[in-house]
Design an enzyme around this catalytic site. Structure first.
Site, PDB file in Angstrom:
ATOM      1  CG  ASN A   1      -1.078   2.233  11.563  1.00 32.14           C
ATOM      2  OD1 ASN A   1      -1.533   1.522  12.026  1.00 32.14           O
ATOM      3  ND2 ASN A   1      -0.648   3.438  12.358  1.00 32.14           N
TER       4      ASN A   1
ATOM      5  CB  CYS B   1      18.128 -18.561  -1.578  1.00 32.06           C
ATOM      6  SG  CYS B   1      16.545 -18.104  -1.242  1.00 32.06           S
TER       7      CYS B   1
ATOM      8  CB  THR C   1      -8.059   0.369  14.941  1.00 34.31           C
ATOM      9  OG1 THR C   1      -8.207  -0.461  14.433  1.00 34.31           O
ATOM     10  CG2 THR C   1      -8.388   0.892  16.272  1.00 34.31           C
TER      11      THR C   1
ATOM     12  CG  HIS D   1      -1.415  -5.703  11.283  1.00 33.83           C
ATOM     13  ND1 HIS D   1      -2.470  -4.670  10.950  1.00 33.83           N
ATOM     14  CD2 HIS D   1      -2.133  -7.097  12.198  1.00 33.83           C
ATOM     15  CE1 HIS D   1      -3.398  -5.712  11.431  1.00 33.83           C
ATOM     16  NE2 HIS D   1      -3.199  -6.661  12.731  1.00 33.83           N
TER      17      HIS D   1
ATOM     18  CB  ALA E   1      -4.787  10.626  15.759  1.00 31.56           C
TER      19      ALA E   1
ATOM     20  CB  CYS F   1      14.238 -14.933   1.530  1.00 32.26           C
ATOM     21  SG  CYS F   1      14.031 -16.217   0.321  1.00 32.26           S
TER      22      CYS F   1
END
Ligand code: APR
Length: 244
Positions: free
Chosen positions: A103, A151, A189, A120, A232, A128
């Protein structure tokens, strides 16, 4: 669901020396976060697989940022639930504990989890595309498009997209914890996105007891030693409060 199954799972967890937990968005569904593969996961009829890719970002960064901006606004209104909290409280009780989450919503951290890999990435981090600088960013809504303060190049979400590799450090940590755990608890999942979809098999192969908590059967259910059907936020506190 039989009380015997639940009691068996509780005692396995209570007696385990090393516990690894793997979570997917099903745990956050109980906080109101939409799942990816449920019908609630669609945004303007796009699937996650259409937007969460480097190609999609290259083709249309504004569209991808609009989607993340929408998700950030939605997640900003959500709170961790009893399942997130039960996992956070167990990390100080179990000798060798690690949480692996797919998650990106940050709800495990918000609940207090610190021994975790967000494999993930995290929707509250931006990176950037030019200089690679990573920063926390909780601004909602975000300006479209956001640019780097250092930048001036385009920022992207610090998320591992389809077709991208997980961080080496996370992969090593996960492999070690999966090999070492006595119990792997897999929560919410669908078990279809790799490499996480292969984690239950790795732990099982190394001798761990695999316990699954999910509303529905998944491709991992047959592999699980104990498969518990339910929400859950109801089952996880029951499972993890066993030793208290
Ligand atoms: N309690 C337990 N399980 C639930 C609940 C609930 N309240 N609600 C839903 N589930 C289950 C569903 O049955 C399903 O198996 O959670 C699972 C959610 O599956 P997905 O939507 O596929 O999400 P996830 O497995 O986290 O996706 C993996 O894919 O899109 C990518 O990178 C993204 O991290 C994500 C990865």
């Amino acid at each position: 669901m039989s009380p015997d199954l639940l009691n068996d799972a509780r005692s396995r967890l209570a007696s385990a020396r090393a516990v690894t937990v793997l979570t997917g968005v099903g745990i956050s569904a109980d906080s109101g976060v939409p799942t990816f593969r449920g019908t609630d996961g669609l945004w303007r009829n796009y699937r996650a697989e259409d937007l969460a890719t480097p190609e999609a970002f290259k083709r249309d960064p504004r569209l991808v940022w609009e989607w993340y901006s929408w998700r950030r606004e939605l997640i900003a209104t959500k709170q961790p639930n009893d399942a997130h909290r039960a996992i956070a409280s167990v990390e100080s009780r179990v000798n060798d504990f690690w949480l692996i989450t797919q998650n990106v919503d940050g709800l495990h951290r918000a609940a207090g989890s610190r021994k975790l890999s967000e494999i993930h990435g995290n929707i509250w981090m931006v990176r950037c595309t030019g200089c690679g600088t990573m920063t926390e960013n909780y601004q909602v809504p975000l300006p479209l498009l956001p640019y780097c303060g250092q930048c001036g190049e385009l920022l992207r979400p610090h998320i591992v997209w389809f077709g991208e590799s997980l961080q080496e450090e996370d992969l090593t940590r996960c492999a070690n914890q999966l090999q070492a755990c006595d119990v792997l608890l897999v929560i919410g999942t669908s078990g279809v996105v790799y490499p996480a979809a292969g984690f239950a098999a790795i732990a099982k192969e190394a001798g761990a007891c695999v316990i699954e908590v999910n509303l529905d059967p998944t491709p991992q259910s047959d592999l699980a030693d104990i498969a518990l059907r339910g929400r859950a936020k109801e089952l996880v506190p029951l499972l993890l409060q066993a030793g208290e």
